[in-house]
Scaffold this motif. Structure first.
Motif, mmCIF file in Angstrom:
data_model
loop_
_atom_site.group_PDB
_atom_site.id
_atom_site.type_symbol
_atom_site.label_atom_id
_atom_site.label_comp_id
_atom_site.label_asym_id
_atom_site.label_seq_id
_atom_site.Cartn_x
_atom_site.Cartn_y
_atom_site.Cartn_z
ATOM 1 N N ALA A 290 -20.865 -0.564 -40.905
ATOM 2 C CA ALA A 290 -19.413 -0.361 -41.069
ATOM 3 C C ALA A 290 -18.728 -0.223 -39.721
ATOM 4 O O ALA A 290 -17.629 -0.771 -39.503
ATOM 5 C CB ALA A 290 -19.162 0.872 -41.926
ATOM 6 N N LYS A 291 -19.364 0.482 -38.799
ATOM 7 C CA LYS A 291 -18.800 0.604 -37.450
ATOM 8 C C LYS A 291 -18.731 -0.754 -36.769
ATOM 9 O O LYS A 291 -17.777 -1.058 -36.051
ATOM 10 C CB LYS A 291 -19.651 1.567 -36.623
ATOM 11 N N ASN A 292 -19.742 -1.567 -37.000
ATOM 12 C CA ASN A 292 -19.750 -2.910 -36.422
ATOM 13 C C ASN A 292 -18.610 -3.747 -36.975
ATOM 14 O O ASN A 292 -17.938 -4.485 -36.236
ATOM 15 C CB ASN A 292 -21.093 -3.582 -36.699
ATOM 16 N N VAL A 293 -18.366 -3.635 -38.288
ATOM 17 C CA VAL A 293 -17.278 -4.389 -38.913
ATOM 18 C C VAL A 293 -15.933 -3.952 -38.329
ATOM 19 O O VAL A 293 -15.068 -4.777 -38.003
ATOM 20 C CB VAL A 293 -17.297 -4.204 -40.441
ATOM 21 N N LEU A 294 -15.743 -2.652 -38.194
ATOM 22 C CA LEU A 294 -14.492 -2.146 -37.621
ATOM 23 C C LEU A 294 -14.316 -2.620 -36.185
ATOM 24 O O LEU A 294 -13.202 -2.989 -35.770
ATOM 25 C CB LEU A 294 -14.476 -0.620 -37.678
ATOM 26 N N SER A 295 -15.393 -2.637 -35.419
ATOM 27 C CA SER A 295 -15.317 -3.119 -34.037
ATOM 28 C C SER A 295 -14.945 -4.588 -33.988
ATOM 29 O O SER A 295 -14.165 -5.023 -33.131
ATOM 30 C CB SER A 295 -16.658 -2.893 -33.333
ATOM 31 N N MET A 296 -15.497 -5.370 -34.886
ATOM 32 C CA MET A 296 -15.168 -6.799 -34.962
ATOM 33 C C MET A 296 -13.675 -7.001 -35.182
ATOM 34 O O MET A 296 -13.049 -7.875 -34.575
ATOM 35 C CB MET A 296 -15.959 -7.457 -36.102
ATOM 36 N N ARG A 297 -13.136 -6.217 -36.060
ATOM 37 C CA ARG A 297 -11.719 -6.374 -36.390
ATOM 38 C C ARG A 297 -10.808 -5.918 -35.261
ATOM 39 O O ARG A 297 -9.649 -6.336 -35.170
ATOM 40 C CB ARG A 297 -11.407 -5.618 -37.682
ATOM 41 N N GLN A 298 -11.308 -5.059 -34.394
ATOM 42 C CA GLN A 298 -10.525 -4.645 -33.231
ATOM 43 C C GLN A 298 -10.576 -5.689 -32.128
ATOM 44 O O GLN A 298 -9.648 -5.811 -31.329
ATOM 45 C CB GLN A 298 -11.055 -3.308 -32.700
ATOM 46 N N ILE A 299 -11.664 -6.452 -32.082
ATOM 47 C CA ILE A 299 -11.854 -7.435 -31.004
ATOM 48 C C ILE A 299 -11.301 -8.806 -31.374
ATOM 49 O O ILE A 299 -10.647 -9.476 -30.555
ATOM 50 C CB ILE A 299 -13.351 -7.551 -30.660
ATOM 51 N N PHE A 300 -11.558 -9.263 -32.627
ATOM 52 C CA PHE A 300 -11.210 -10.621 -33.027
ATOM 53 C C PHE A 300 -10.019 -10.629 -33.982
ATOM 54 O O PHE A 300 -9.722 -9.613 -34.635
ATOM 55 C CB PHE A 300 -12.408 -11.287 -33.714
ATOM 56 N N PRO A 301 -9.365 -11.782 -34.068
ATOM 57 C CA PRO A 301 -8.306 -11.939 -35.083
ATOM 58 C C PRO A 301 -8.897 -11.702 -36.477
ATOM 59 O O PRO A 301 -10.096 -11.904 -36.700
ATOM 60 C CB PRO A 301 -7.856 -13.390 -34.910
ATOM 61 N N THR A 302 -8.043 -11.345 -37.408
ATOM 62 C CA THR A 302 -8.511 -10.940 -38.737
ATOM 63 C C THR A 302 -9.387 -11.988 -39.403
ATOM 64 O O THR A 302 -10.474 -11.678 -39.923
ATOM 65 C CB THR A 302 -7.306 -10.637 -39.646
ATOM 66 N N GLU A 303 -8.932 -13.276 -39.414
ATOM 67 C CA GLU A 303 -9.701 -14.321 -40.106
ATOM 68 C C GLU A 303 -11.082 -14.500 -39.485
ATOM 69 O O GLU A 303 -12.082 -14.611 -40.188
ATOM 70 C CB GLU A 303 -8.930 -15.642 -40.067
#
Length: 729
Positions: free
Chosen positions: A627-640
């Motif tokens: 879950a932390k990884n998913v949240l980090s992804m969304r902070q770094i990359f555009p939503t799609e």
């Protein structure tokens, strides 16, 4: 927590073979070193006492209590020469293990000092506390008196500093509370019945002996890995664990080169076993990884049972010295072969083996056919009882899968023997028959000698197969006491032989020739027991249907199978053969049902604890990392793009959530099922409830855990996996 698992794996990988002291003598020279055998009896006992004791051992003469003091005196002298300080009555209560209470050879000398003393009274009997051993209601908890009584037909032996005296164990009111007492009664029954039938063919036969050769299968596991698996420690089997990518599918472990550490263990075990007169003959790798076998030369059944119980205890002690734990559970690992203890059974007389063919004369072959058929009659009439004799909560996991025989008793005879019985049934009774022995098979390789081919093949799915000069009862479980199966089998055969002789004698009284009368009754029995003969695939669904149509017992519920001990036919047989009374049978079934319940109860509690304290915390911890990884992804990359990149993690997060929720739900249902079952007063109905309601919930929980094992990060999983447990390092 994860570090504990990897530490256990690391410790296991560092294990080296333990050096085994090489005996300076040949095995034949140190054999029976710690056993009061005949040679030592002759040396330490007066000639008259020795002769009387041998008469008891060889001929079943009544034990003269007047010689007990002299025997005890000789035993004590030998034992003290060997450094022994204590003695114990060694017996086999209804716990599936052995029991012993050690007493020192000391008494007051009346002068303020001590002296070594051991009397005939102490040798002949003791009074262990009977209240804490299973009795099935024969004894109340507050009624503690029970007796152990010396069995002179099984030699005493030394373990460490203690003289061990094999004994029977009975209640104050005379009922058997062990396996040895009814076994000896069953062996006496088959001796009397078989001797009477043998006298048709040879009047000189005075005794028939039941022989047993057991094949003990077992698993070895590194001690460090074992200690990291609470389910193995507390139940003897893995209650969870996904299949290893490689297990036994390559068939490369079977008869393969024995690993160095295992070889060292086997050598050490064999030396110690031979010193205790256990005649170890065979050792090899079995089919499953980390599975092995040890087997002795055939012995008289009572002695063979004692030796097997002693060996199982010895194995555990020796294994620990080599950094191993021995697993005797019938199914410690799912998806691979379980462990059995094939019981090779035969009958022999003063003159030879009764089940051996061909004989030198047609009459000898007729005798062979009689004993084969009457054995089949006993197995056919009591096939449900024989299944009950080998059934347990642990063996139930093994039967019917991975080369273990199915939970339907049938007998494989092979083509030649089947044709012989068919010939006897249909041919003119004046037409004497022959039994073919081994025939030659020449190979197209000049250097290889001609092979002698047995008159039967083998059928790995047959629970009770004829294998040349014996029947192999393959359904017996690896941790079982062989006596249970041997009591049922020998009693059933004794009953069949008694019936056979009564019917033959009736025809002779009517004026029929003896040989003709024997063949007439033999023909009747060949027809009667035909339903027990089956040479096909015991695993097939077609066989299950056909077996039911034949009238064979097809029950698979362990607690219900135990009912076979209390059927009218079983009770009548045991009482007629003077093996068990109805009271003893009822009591033993109470013990069987209670034992079944307790074993499943322990497994259910262990599984529930591991699920909530190990599995779910580990899975949710990994879920949090994802879950932390998913949240980090969304902070770094555009939503799609973040959704695409984290889609795999999201699927795992959802799967963990679904499976942990199911595990929690199933654990709650498991606890509820146990609570409801525990309120049932009847031991039988309680055991049935555990089988029907608790066991299925355990299967549901295991399925979800095994799926989680595949997706949770390996470094977080706390319990050693199958790939680590199943391969000796």
């Amino acid at each position: 927590m994860a570090n504990l698992r990897f530490k256990a794996v690391e410790e296991a990988s560092k294990k080296k073979a333990v050096e085994v002291a090489k005996p300076t003598e040949r095995p034949s020279e140190f054999y029976a070193k710690y056993v009061f055998d005949r040679a030592k009896m002759f040396k330490y006992l007066p000639a008259e006492v020795y002769a009387k004791l041998v008469d008891v051992m060889d001929n079943g003469a009544a034990l003269d209590r007047s010689i007990a003091d002299e025997v005890a005196k000789g035993m004590k002298r030998w034992a003290m020469d060997m450094g022994v300080t204590h003695y114990t009555h060694w017996f086999q209560p209804l716990t599936e293990g052995t029991a012993e209470k050690h007493d020192a050879f000391v008494e007051h000398d009346g002068k303020g000092g001590m002296l070594e003393k051991f009397s005939g009274k102490l040798l002949a009997q003791q009074e262990p506390d009977a209240s804490s051993f299973p009795s099935g209601g024969i004894r109340n908890t507050f009624e503690a008196r029970g007796y152990s009584a010396w069995d002179p037909t099984s030699p005493v032996f030394i373990i460490d500093d203690t003289l061990c005296i094999p004994t029977v164990f009975i209640s104050y009111t005379g009922e058997a509370l062990d396996y040895k007492a009814p076994l000896k009664k069953a062996l006496h029954a088959v001796n009397v019945a078989a001797t009477a039938v043998c006298n048709y063919f040879d009047p000189n036969v005075t005794k028939v002996v039941s022989n047993l050769g057991w094949e003990q299968e077992y698993f070895l596991v590194d001690e460090a890995l074992y200690a990291a698996r609470p389910d193995l420690m507390l139940t003897g089997r893995t209650l969870m664990g996904h299949d290893s990518a490689k297990n036994q599918q390559m068939d490369d472990h079977y008869f393969g080169t024995i690993p160095e550490r295992v070889q060292a263990f086997m050598k050490d075990l064999e030396i110690k076993a031979l010193e205790l007169s256990i005649p170890c003959k065979t050792r090899h790798n079995e089919v499953a990884p980390n599975q092995f076998e040890i087997a002795p030369i055939f012995e008289e059944t009572n002695l063979a049972v004692d030796h097997n119980m002693l060996l199982m205890s010895l194995m555990k002690r020796v294994a620990r010295k080599h950094g191993f734990q021995v697993l005797l559970h019938e199914k410690p690992f799912a998806g691979i072969n379980g462990s059995g203890k094939h019981n090779n059974w035969s009958l022999s007389t003063d003159t030879g083996v009764l089940l051996h063919a061909p004989a030198k004369t047609p009459e000898g072959n007729l005798q062979f056919a009689v004993f084969v058929v009457e054995t089949l009659m006993g197995v056919y009439k009591h096939n449900g009882l024989l299944k009950a004799s080998i059934m347990s909560a642990t063996n139930a996991h093994r039967l019917g899968a991975n080369e273990a025989p199915p939970a339907i008793i049938s007998s494989f005879l092979g083509k030649q023997l089947s044709e012989l019985l068919d010939h006897i049934e249909k041919a003119d009774k004046k037409d004497l028959f022959d039994v073919k022995g081994k025939k030659g098979m020449k190979l197209d390789i000049p250097e290889i000698p001609e092979l002698l081919i047995d008159n039967t093949d083998r059928n790995r799915t047959s629970p009770f197969a004829f294998t040349g000069n014996r029947f192999e009862f393959r359904a017996v479980g690896s941790e079982a006491n062989c006596a249970s199966a041997m009591i049922a089998l020998n009693t059933a055969v004794a009953e069949a032989l008694v019936s056979f002789k009564q019917r033959v004698d009736e025809l002779i009284k009517k004026g029929e020739d003896q040989t003709a009368a024997i063949i007439d009754v033999l023909r009747q029995d060949i027809k009667t027991c035909k339903p027990i003969r089956f040479d096909g695939n015991g695993y097939s669904d077609e066989w299950k249907k056909e077996a039911a149509e034949r009238g064979l017992d097809c029950e698979t519920s362990c607690p219900v199978i135990f009912d076979q001990y209390l059927t009218m036919d079983s009770v009548k047989m045991f009482e007629k053969m003077n093996v068990f009374s109805l009271k003893e049978l009822e009591a033993r079934n109470e013990v069987k049902w209670e034992t079944y319940t307790k074993k499943i109860q322990i497994e259910a509690r262990v599984l529930g604890d591991l699920s909530m304290n190990h599995i779910i915390p580990v899975a949710t911890h990994y879920q949090s990392q994802l879950a932390k990884n998913v949240l980090s992804m969304r902070q770094i990359f555009p939503t799609e793009k973040a959704d695409v990149l984290s889609s795999r993690n999201m699927k795992i997060i959802e799967e963990i959530a679904d499976r942990t929720h199911l595990i929690e739900t199933y654990v709650e249902e498991l606890v509820d099922a146990r609570r409801k079952a525990n309120k049932i007063d009847s031991e039988r109905e309680k055991a049935v409830a555990y089988h029907d309601t608790v066991c299925p919930k355990m299967d549901d929980i295991r399925y979800q855990i095994d799926k989680l094992e595949l997706i949770v990060e390996d470094g977080l999983w706390t319990l050693p996996k199958y790939r680590e447990l199943l391969f000796i390092r």
